[in-house]
Design an enzyme around this catalytic site. Structure first.
Site, PDB file in Angstrom:
ATOM      1  N   ARG A  70     -10.489   8.288  -8.772  1.00 50.60           N
ATOM      2  CA  ARG A  70     -11.641   8.697  -7.969  1.00 50.60           C
ATOM      3  C   ARG A  70     -12.421   9.844  -8.608  1.00 50.60           C
ATOM      4  NH1 ARG A  70      -8.597   9.481  -2.299  1.00 50.60           N
ATOM      5  NH2 ARG A  70      -7.073  10.343  -3.765  1.00 50.60           N
ATOM      6  N   CYS A  73      -1.134   2.790   5.454  1.00 46.79           N
ATOM      7  CA  CYS A  73      -1.641   4.124   5.129  1.00 46.79           C
ATOM      8  C   CYS A  73      -2.085   4.785   6.426  1.00 46.79           C
ATOM      9  CB  CYS A  73      -2.805   4.031   4.140  1.00 46.79           C
ATOM     10  SG  CYS A  73      -4.245   3.156   4.822  1.00 46.79           S
ATOM     11  N   GLN A  78      -7.163   8.899   9.981  1.00 48.75           N
ATOM     12  CA  GLN A  78      -7.802  10.107   9.468  1.00 48.75           C
ATOM     13  C   GLN A  78      -9.313  10.062   9.665  1.00 48.75           C
ATOM     14  OE1 GLN A  78      -6.324  10.476   5.374  1.00 48.75           O
ATOM     15  NE2 GLN A  78      -5.234  12.308   6.014  1.00 48.75           N
ATOM     16  N   ASP A 104      -4.934   7.624  -9.966  1.00 47.50           N
ATOM     17  CA  ASP A 104      -6.058   8.056  -9.129  1.00 47.50           C
ATOM     18  C   ASP A 104      -7.303   8.123 -10.007  1.00 47.50           C
ATOM     19  OD1 ASP A 104      -7.875   9.215  -7.378  1.00 47.50           O
ATOM     20  OD2 ASP A 104      -6.401  10.602  -6.522  1.00 47.50           O
ATOM     21  N   GLU A 135     -13.296   5.298   0.793  1.00 47.55           N
ATOM     22  CA  GLU A 135     -13.350   3.950   1.357  1.00 47.55           C
ATOM     23  C   GLU A 135     -11.966   3.298   1.366  1.00 47.55           C
ATOM     24  OE1 GLU A 135     -15.750  -0.190   0.353  1.00 47.55           O
ATOM     25  OE2 GLU A 135     -15.511   1.341  -1.188  1.00 47.55           O
ATOM     26  N   GLY A 187      -8.437   2.029  -2.864  1.00 52.62           N
ATOM     27  CA  GLY A 187      -7.190   2.088  -3.617  1.00 52.62           C
ATOM     28  C   GLY A 187      -7.147   3.235  -4.609  1.00 52.62           C
TER      29      GLY A 187
END
Length: 219
Positions: free
Chosen positions: A143, A79, A84, A141, A67, A108
């Protein structure tokens, strides 16, 4: 905290993992998709798999798209995320079948929308994307791809051709039981506003971005 109580007051077992909630047709500018909606009971996030055509089980063309409100909705040039996403949707339509999993809670790289905006403000002052997160006391990161893998499992996907430049996505899927038969580059031409960001992703986050070499060593 309110307990999850059943009809007669006893505790109901807490659900875990992702649950398929809805399957709806979604015509888009790229072509027809099915929007398969999921609830992640572990994190509370809502995810959607955009499925085009008959996908089968093996070597399915797949994009796990984190997201990005600023890129996906607002067209940010900071970005390459919005480009993409569009490229991935076009690719699965051209392929005749595939899946784009839109992973919520990844804004983010997992620090949230406001955290990302704060990091962008620091980048405007000269920090790179890694330095900005660390300066805010946030992870580089954060995620997790367990829910995305759960979505693929639910769709019956066993192996994928993964549209990504990020080796960590490949490693995460393999760790969660999805075989990556091939990693397909998803390279977007850089612009003045995102070239530093992209170079940082390559140099500090190990993204495979060979197209930047032309800019670094022009003929």
């Amino acid at each position: 905290m309110t307990e999850n109580l059943g009809v007669f007051g006893e505790k109901s077992p807490r659900r875990t993992g992702v649950e398929r909630v809805v399957n709806a047709p979604l015509p888009t500018r790229y072509g027809p998709f099915r929007a398969v909606g999921y609830l992640d009971h572990d994190r509370g996030d809502e995810h959607v798999a955009l499925v085009h055509g008959a996908i089968g089980t093996d070597r399915v063309l797949v994009r796990l798209h984190s997201e990005c409100l600023t890129g996906d909705a607002f067209g940010s040039r900071h970005c390459e995320c919005g480009d993409q996403l569009g490229a991935a949707l076009r690719a699965v339509v051209a392929e005749g079948g595939g899946v784009v999993v839109y992973v919520r809670g990844h804004e983010g790289r997992g620090i949230g929308l406001l955290g990302k905006l704060r990091a962008m403000a620091l980048q405007a002052e000269g920090l790179d994307t890694v330095e900005a997160n660390l300066a805010l006391g946030l992870p580089v990161d954060a995620r997790d791809y367990g829910a995305a893998a759960g979505v693929l499992h639910d769709l019956g996907v066993r192996s994928v051709r993964l549209m990504s430049n990020n080796p960590r996505k490949r490693e995460a899927l393999v760790r969660h039981g999805v075989r990556v038969a091939e990693q397909v580059p998803l390279l977007i031409p850089p612009c003045e506003n995102n070239i530093t960001y992209l170079r940082t992703k390559r140099e500090r986050l190990d993204h495979h971005l060979p197209h930047l070499d032309v800019l670094a060593h022009p003929s």
